[in-house]
Structure formats: C-alpha cells, structure tokens
Design a protein around this motif. Structure first.
Motif, PDB file in Angstrom:
ATOM      1  N   ILE A 129      26.464  38.277   4.493  1.00 42.36           N
ATOM      2  CA  ILE A 129      25.794  36.980   4.580  1.00 42.36           C
ATOM      3  C   ILE A 129      25.669  36.604   6.047  1.00 42.36           C
ATOM      4  N   ASN A 130      24.443  36.451   6.506  1.00 40.89           N
ATOM      5  CA  ASN A 130      24.184  36.160   7.908  1.00 40.89           C
ATOM      6  C   ASN A 130      23.446  34.844   8.100  1.00 40.89           C
ATOM      7  N   VAL A 131      23.657  33.880   7.215  1.00 41.25           N
ATOM      8  CA  VAL A 131      22.900  32.636   7.301  1.00 41.25           C
ATOM      9  C   VAL A 131      23.239  31.881   8.572  1.00 41.25           C
ATOM     10  N   PHE A 132      24.520  31.772   8.889  1.00 42.23           N
ATOM     11  CA  PHE A 132      24.921  30.998  10.061  1.00 42.23           C
ATOM     12  C   PHE A 132      25.169  31.884  11.278  1.00 42.23           C
ATOM     13  N   ALA A 133      25.575  33.122  11.055  1.00 42.47           N
ATOM     14  CA  ALA A 133      25.731  34.079  12.152  1.00 42.47           C
ATOM     15  C   ALA A 133      24.380  34.776  12.291  1.00 42.47           C
ATOM     16  N   ASN A 134      23.710  34.525  13.376  1.00 42.45           N
ATOM     17  CA  ASN A 134      22.346  35.023  13.534  1.00 42.45           C
ATOM     18  C   ASN A 134      22.271  36.538  13.480  1.00 42.45           C
ATOM     19  N   HIS A 135      21.147  36.998  12.978  1.00 35.45           N
ATOM     20  CA  HIS A 135      20.839  38.422  12.974  1.00 35.45           C
ATOM     21  C   HIS A 135      20.574  38.881  14.403  1.00 35.45           C
ATOM     22  N   ASP A 136      20.681  40.179  14.620  1.00 33.93           N
ATOM     23  CA  ASP A 136      20.378  40.771  15.922  1.00 33.93           C
ATOM     24  C   ASP A 136      18.867  40.966  16.011  1.00 33.93           C
ATOM     25  N   THR A 137      18.171  39.983  16.542  1.00 29.00           N
ATOM     26  CA  THR A 137      16.711  40.036  16.583  1.00 29.00           C
ATOM     27  C   THR A 137      16.189  41.174  17.463  1.00 29.00           C
ATOM     28  N   ASP A 138      16.996  41.655  18.389  1.00 27.23           N
ATOM     29  CA  ASP A 138      16.560  42.762  19.248  1.00 27.23           C
ATOM     30  C   ASP A 138      16.246  44.016  18.435  1.00 27.23           C
ATOM     31  N   LEU A 139      16.978  44.237  17.350  1.00 25.53           N
ATOM     32  CA  LEU A 139      16.713  45.406  16.499  1.00 25.53           C
ATOM     33  C   LEU A 139      15.313  45.339  15.910  1.00 25.53           C
ATOM     34  N   TYR A 140      14.953  44.167  15.416  1.00 25.55           N
ATOM     35  CA  TYR A 140      13.656  43.997  14.770  1.00 25.55           C
ATOM     36  C   TYR A 140      12.530  43.983  15.803  1.00 25.55           C
ATOM     37  N   THR A 141      12.802  43.428  16.979  1.00 27.18           N
ATOM     38  CA  THR A 141      11.819  43.453  18.057  1.00 27.18           C
ATOM     39  C   THR A 141      11.559  44.893  18.475  1.00 27.18           C
ATOM     40  N   ARG A 142      12.625  45.687  18.525  1.00 28.63           N
ATOM     41  CA  ARG A 142      12.449  47.112  18.863  1.00 28.63           C
ATOM     42  C   ARG A 142      11.625  47.813  17.791  1.00 28.63           C
ATOM     43  N   ALA A 143      11.909  47.530  16.522  1.00 28.80           N
ATOM     44  CA  ALA A 143      11.140  48.132  15.434  1.00 28.80           C
ATOM     45  C   ALA A 143       9.673  47.718  15.517  1.00 28.80           C
ATOM     46  N   LEU A 144       9.431  46.450  15.824  1.00 27.86           N
ATOM     47  CA  LEU A 144       8.054  45.965  15.927  1.00 27.86           C
ATOM     48  C   LEU A 144       7.309  46.592  17.097  1.00 27.86           C
ATOM     49  N   SER A 145       8.027  47.032  18.125  1.00 28.40           N
ATOM     50  CA  SER A 145       7.375  47.630  19.291  1.00 28.40           C
ATOM     51  C   SER A 145       7.015  49.097  19.079  1.00 28.40           C
ATOM     52  N   LEU A 146       7.447  49.683  17.970  1.00 25.42           N
ATOM     53  CA  LEU A 146       7.142  51.085  17.691  1.00 25.42           C
ATOM     54  C   LEU A 146       5.659  51.265  17.401  1.00 25.42           C
ATOM     55  N   SER A 147       5.169  52.460  17.651  1.00 26.02           N
ATOM     56  CA  SER A 147       3.795  52.790  17.258  1.00 26.02           C
ATOM     57  C   SER A 147       3.716  52.734  15.732  1.00 26.02           C
ATOM     58  N   ASN A 148       2.500  52.664  15.212  1.00 22.42           N
ATOM     59  CA  ASN A 148       2.336  52.639  13.756  1.00 22.42           C
ATOM     60  C   ASN A 148       3.000  53.852  13.110  1.00 22.42           C
TER      61      ASN A 148
END
Length: 135
Positions: free
Chosen positions: A62-81
């Motif tokens: 449960i990560n509702v109050f402890a924020n997720h590591d947004t850097d992981l998702y930003t890295r995933a979003l920066s990948l090529s298709n």
C-alpha cells in the motif's frame, strides 16, 4: 483464510502472450500473440528485467501515503516505443502469473494522493499503453 485461497484460485486470469512489435512504428499490435521483435531496441534484456522488477517492487503493498518512485515511471515513459513494448512484455512474462494482472492493470490499480506526482505519471503511463495498443 480458506475463503481467500479459493477466491484467489478461482480468480486465475488468463495470461496474454507477448505483444508483437510492429517494425514500422514500434507499437504493439494488441493481439497478445507472437514473440515480438527487438528492432529499434536500445536496452538489453537484463536492463528491462531490472526496470520491470523495480516497477513491481514499487507497486506491491500500500503506497497511498508513501509516494511511489516516480523516477521509475518517468524512465519507462522515456523509452522508445519498441523498448516500452519490450518492457511491457518483460514485466508480464515475469509477474503476470504471480499477480494475475498485466503491467497496465497493476499500474492503473495503484492508489496515491490526489494531485500527487505519481498521479501525473500514472496518467501518462495509461495514455502510453493506449497509444501502443497494450491491453
């Protein structure tokens, strides 16, 4: 405890196959059949496995109050298709059997505080899944 066991046992979701990658666009076909291709790939399989494992670790619990590591998702979003589809396939291959959901479903099911940085990257991830036809 017994009821939970039978609930989980009956919940077995069908696993989807590897999403083939369209060599022209790098997008997924959304059909869930085939083995995909690595045309246009820039990350190694080991790097994709590590990123998939880090995303899985961030999503469990449960990560509702402890924020997720947004850097992981930003890295995933920066990948090529191509690499994004490969990450999706890698994640599903490694964890869909255990969690009975695809990478998209697991990320979409995550809760966090409204207007948090994670909500922004979560929306971007869902849009990316949509644009690449990833179920």
């Amino acid at each position: 405890l017994v009821a939970w066991y039978f609930y989980k046992k009956g919940k077995q979701a069908p696993t989807i196959g590897q999403i083939p990658i369209d060599p022209g666009t790098g997008t997924g076909t959304g059909t869930g059949t085939g083995t995909g291709t690595t045309t246009g790939a820039s990350l190694s399989d080991a790097e994709l496995q590590m990123l998939a494992g880090q995303i899985k670790q961030d999503c469990i619990g449960i990560n509702v109050f402890a924020n997720h590591d947004t850097d992981l998702y930003t890295r995933a979003l920066s990948l090529s298709n191509t690499d994004f589809v490969r990450l999706y396939n890698t994640f599903n291959l490694m964890y869909q059997g255990e969690y009975e959901e695809t990478m998209r479903q697991i990320i979409n099911d995550q809760w966090s505080m409204p207007y948090s940085p994670f909500e922004t990257v979560k929306e971007a991830m869902v849009l990316r899944f949509d644009s690449l036809n990833l179920p």
